[in-house]
Design a protein around this motif. Structure first.
Motif, short mmCIF file in Angstrom:
data_model
loop_
_atom_site.label_atom_id
_atom_site.label_comp_id
_atom_site.label_asym_id
_atom_site.label_seq_id
_atom_site.Cartn_x
_atom_site.Cartn_y
_atom_site.Cartn_z
N GLU A 93 1.90 -4.99 5.06
CA GLU A 93 0.86 -3.86 4.05
C GLU A 93 1.88 -3.21 3.16
N SER A 94 1.37 -2.83 1.99
CA SER A 94 1.89 -2.24 0.94
C SER A 94 0.95 -1.40 0.00
N GLY A 95 1.09 -0.19 -0.62
CA GLY A 95 0.23 0.29 -1.38
C GLY A 95 -0.24 1.70 -0.91
N GLY A 96 0.13 2.09 0.25
CA GLY A 96 -0.33 3.34 0.73
C GLY A 96 0.32 4.56 -0.07
N GLY B 190 -9.85 9.84 -5.79
CA GLY B 190 -9.21 8.93 -6.42
C GLY B 190 -9.22 7.41 -5.93
N SER B 191 -8.34 6.51 -6.40
CA SER B 191 -8.28 5.29 -5.67
C SER B 191 -6.96 4.90 -5.48
N LEU B 192 -6.93 4.08 -4.49
CA LEU B 192 -5.69 3.22 -4.15
C LEU B 192 -6.08 1.73 -3.84
N ARG B 193 -5.15 0.89 -3.96
CA ARG B 193 -5.35 -0.53 -3.71
C ARG B 193 -3.97 -1.06 -2.57
N LEU B 194 -4.50 -1.24 -1.62
CA LEU B 194 -3.60 -1.92 -0.69
C LEU B 194 -3.41 -3.22 -0.34
N SER B 195 -2.18 -3.95 -0.11
CA SER B 195 -1.96 -5.02 -0.36
C SER B 195 -1.65 -5.52 1.26
N GLY C 48 -0.54 -6.35 11.05
CA GLY C 48 0.69 -5.99 10.23
C GLY C 48 1.14 -4.43 10.86
N GLN C 49 1.96 -3.84 10.33
CA GLN C 49 2.40 -2.70 11.00
C GLN C 49 1.61 -1.40 10.29
N GLY C 50 1.01 -1.55 9.38
CA GLY C 50 0.15 -0.56 8.84
C GLY C 50 0.82 0.07 7.65
N THR C 51 -0.05 0.85 6.79
CA THR C 51 0.45 1.77 5.64
C THR C 51 -0.35 3.01 5.94
N GLN C 52 0.50 4.13 5.63
CA GLN C 52 -0.07 5.23 5.53
C GLN C 52 -0.88 5.67 4.28
#
Length: 127
Positions: A6-9, A16-21, A118-122
């Motif tokens: 994962e990425s994008g955290g 607001g907005s975020l996009r995780l991959s 996955g390992q996760g993203t904060q």
């Protein structure tokens, strides 16, 4: 070896907005349902959304708490699944993890039905 990364955290203000991959290697991406889960401090991990492996782009399923704000999509050319998160609130603060499974549709939201994680993203949403 199967890997989900994962990425994008990050840190974002409320509204607001975020996009995780989630980039997937080591398995036949096209044949797996892909799910997103999150775990907030002191709470159990919960289902956020998922996208099936069927059809050209898959079908999305969502938890009630994120319906209409979050969108799951997948790119078969990149073996990547995305979680677009809009209108974020502090209650969305958690570690977000992606998962891959080949379960039946009725189990799309069940953690135990996913084989790889996955390992996760904060993700932290400030008020």
């Amino acid at each position: 070896q199967v890997q989900l990364v994962e990425s994008g955290g990050g840190l974002v203000q409320a509204g607001g907005s975020l996009r995780l991959s989630c980039a997937v290697t080591g398995l036949s991406f096209r044949t797996y349902n892909m799910g997103w889960f999150r775990q907030a401090p002191g709470k159990e991990r919960e289902f956020v959304g998922a996208i099936t492996s069927s059809g050209r782009s898959g079908r999305g399923y969502y938890a009630d708490s994120v319906q209409g704000r979050f969108t799951v999509s997948r790119d078969y050319t990149k073996d990547t699944v995305y979680l677009q998160m809009n209108s974020l609130t502090p209650d969305d603060t958690a570690v977000y993890s992606c998962a891959a499974g080949r379960q039946v549709l009725s189990a799309i939201s069940q953690q135990s039905a996913y084989s790889y994680w996955g390992q996760g993203t904060q993700v932290t949403v400030s008020s």
